[in-house]
Motif scaffolding. Structure first.
Motif, short mmCIF file in Angstrom:
data_model
loop_
_atom_site.label_atom_id
_atom_site.label_comp_id
_atom_site.label_asym_id
_atom_site.label_seq_id
_atom_site.Cartn_x
_atom_site.Cartn_y
_atom_site.Cartn_z
N CYS A 15 61.08 132.56 3.59
CA CYS A 15 59.78 132.25 3.02
C CYS A 15 59.87 130.85 2.42
N GLN A 16 58.88 130.01 2.67
CA GLN A 16 58.94 128.66 2.14
C GLN A 16 58.40 128.54 0.71
N LYS A 17 58.10 129.66 0.12
CA LYS A 17 57.69 129.66 -1.29
C LYS A 17 58.85 130.15 -2.17
N CYS A 18 59.40 131.33 -1.85
CA CYS A 18 60.46 131.89 -2.69
C CYS A 18 61.86 131.69 -2.09
N TRP A 19 61.94 131.25 -0.84
CA TRP A 19 63.19 130.96 -0.14
C TRP A 19 64.07 132.18 0.06
N ARG A 20 63.46 133.37 0.05
CA ARG A 20 64.21 134.58 0.35
C ARG A 20 64.09 134.88 1.82
N GLU A 21 65.08 135.55 2.36
CA GLU A 21 65.10 135.87 3.79
C GLU A 21 63.99 136.85 4.14
N VAL A 22 63.35 136.60 5.28
CA VAL A 22 62.31 137.50 5.79
C VAL A 22 62.68 137.89 7.22
N CYS A 50 54.70 137.33 2.53
CA CYS A 50 56.13 137.51 2.30
C CYS A 50 56.33 138.85 1.58
N PRO A 51 57.28 139.66 2.04
CA PRO A 51 57.50 140.94 1.37
C PRO A 51 58.06 140.80 -0.05
N HIS A 52 58.52 139.61 -0.42
CA HIS A 52 59.13 139.40 -1.73
C HIS A 52 58.16 138.79 -2.75
N CYS A 53 57.40 137.76 -2.31
CA CYS A 53 56.55 137.06 -3.27
C CYS A 53 55.06 137.11 -2.93
N GLY A 54 54.73 137.57 -1.73
CA GLY A 54 53.34 137.68 -1.33
C GLY A 54 52.71 136.43 -0.75
N ALA A 55 53.47 135.33 -0.67
CA ALA A 55 52.94 134.10 -0.09
C ALA A 55 52.73 134.28 1.41
N PRO A 56 51.73 133.61 1.98
CA PRO A 56 51.53 133.72 3.43
C PRO A 56 52.72 133.12 4.17
N LEU A 98 58.77 120.67 6.60
CA LEU A 98 59.99 119.93 6.26
C LEU A 98 59.92 119.38 4.83
N ILE A 99 58.76 118.93 4.42
CA ILE A 99 58.60 118.43 3.04
C ILE A 99 58.89 119.56 2.05
N ARG A 100 58.37 120.74 2.32
CA ARG A 100 58.67 121.90 1.46
C ARG A 100 60.16 122.21 1.46
N ALA A 101 60.81 122.04 2.61
CA ALA A 101 62.23 122.36 2.73
C ALA A 101 63.11 121.42 1.91
N LEU A 102 62.58 120.30 1.45
CA LEU A 102 63.35 119.43 0.55
C LEU A 102 63.70 120.15 -0.75
N ASP A 103 62.94 121.20 -1.09
CA ASP A 103 63.19 121.98 -2.30
C ASP A 103 63.97 123.26 -2.04
N ALA A 104 64.48 123.42 -0.85
CA ALA A 104 65.24 124.63 -0.53
C ALA A 104 66.48 124.72 -1.42
N PRO A 105 66.84 125.92 -1.84
CA PRO A 105 68.00 126.06 -2.71
C PRO A 105 69.32 125.82 -1.99
N GLU A 106 69.33 125.96 -0.68
CA GLU A 106 70.55 125.71 0.09
C GLU A 106 70.61 124.22 0.41
N ALA A 107 71.66 123.55 -0.02
CA ALA A 107 71.77 122.09 0.12
C ALA A 107 71.65 121.64 1.57
N ALA A 108 72.24 122.36 2.48
CA ALA A 108 72.21 121.94 3.89
C ALA A 108 70.78 121.91 4.43
#
Length: 132
Positions: A7-14, A22-28, A39-49
């Motif tokens: 999920c690109q909002k909570c970054w939990r696996e779906v 999203c089953p975790h946070c409800g974001a579309p 990709l711009i959103r992915a700049l905030d991903a918790p995984e550095a890679a």
């Protein structure tokens, strides 16, 4: 190797192929965002890679829409590698705003960033004389 989806909002696996919220946070899960926006959103991903890969791809795409987000990562990231990747991407994008951020980064706190900034900034820094 199967792909893992997040999920690109909570970054939990779906689950792969999941639709709706999203089953975790409800974001579309599919909000119609463009590839560059994702990709711009992915700049905030918790995984550095993931964040590093996003910066790299934004630079290769010369995504001008990413300049504000990349400039923020360059200025504020505590990760020297992400800051350097953001600087590299800005150098590749090359808009006036991107160039201004890159040139300002010649005085960045991280040496890795300063090296990238020097590679892309062709303006003399304060205290240097130009060849003109």
């Amino acid at each position: 190797m199967p792909l893992t989806y997040f999920c690109q909002k909570c970054w939990r696996e779906v689950p792969a192929g999941a639709r709706g919220p999203c089953p975790h946070c409800g974001a579309p899960l599919d909000d119609g965002a463009s590839y560059a926006e994702k990709l711009i959103r992915a700049l905030d991903a918790p995984e550095a890679a993931t964040a590093l890969r996003a910066a790299y791809l934004l630079g290769k795409l010369r995504a001008a829409a990413a300049v504000p987000a990349l400039a923020a990562k360059l200025k504020e990231s505590p990760d020297p590698y992400l800051a350097a990747a953001a600087c590299e991407a800005l150098g590749q994008i090359g808009t006036p705003e991107a160039e201004a951020a890159v040139c300002a980064a010649r005085k960045h706190r991280f040496a890795t960033v300063r090296r990238v900034a020097v590679k892309y900034c062709h303006k003399p820094s304060s205290g240097e004389k130009s060849d003109g």
